[in-house]
Design a protein around this motif. Structure first.
Motif: not given
Length: 160
Positions: A50-58, A64-71
């Motif tokens: 769970i922590d890893q997924q939050f860190e990756q999202y952060f 710089l490239n925030r268009k195709n971020i997977q949540d």
């Protein structure tokens, strides 16, 4: 033969479309959780995931490239509680206490169809008391809007 502590994390991705709304649902399963003889900190791999997924999202949001971020964050944990016993096991308490600050927890009484309605009600009340006693925060359904019809309000109340 003793079962060694193996909590693996398995992801299943499902695309859902309803009324023109598309949703990608990721279900994370943890087969083997709580099966070992010694379950000391067996919740740790789940908390780390769970922590890893939050860190990756952060990290993605900060880039710089925030268009195709997977949540891929974990938004909800459906925690199944054994119907055989007298409430929560110490493992249940430790798991929920370790994760209730990280993710919404929805406790579910597993195999409730094997119990009578009276047994289900007693078990649910016992579990609610223990959750309160141990200070575990679980997901609370939000209040429905005042302009909803009575049938919806009754349905909402039954779910709560």
């Amino acid at each position: 033969e003793r079962i060694t502590q193996t909590v693996e994390i398995t992801k299943h991705v499902v695309d859902i479309e309803e009324k023109g709304v598309k949703l990608r649902l990721t279900i994370v399963d943890t087969p083997g959780f709580g099966d070992a003889v010694n379950n000391t900190e067996c919740w740790k791999p789940v908390a780390d995931y769970i922590d890893q997924q939050f860190e990756q999202y952060f990290r993605d949001e900060s880039g710089l490239n925030r268009k195709n971020i997977q949540d891929n964050r974990v938004h909800c944990c459906i925690y199944f509680i054994s119907p055989f016993g007298h409430g929560l096991r110490p493992l249940d308490v430790e798991f929920m206490r370790a994760l209730h600050q990280r993710v919404n927890i929805v406790p579910v009484l597993a195999k409730a169809d094997t119990l009578t309605p009276d047994e289900v009600e007693r078990m649910k009340n016992k579990i609610r008391e223990e959750i309160d006693h141990y200070g575990i925060r679980i997901y609370q359904f939000p209040e429905c809007d005042s302009d909803e019809d009575e049938e919806f309000k009754l349905q909402d109340q039954a779910l709560k």
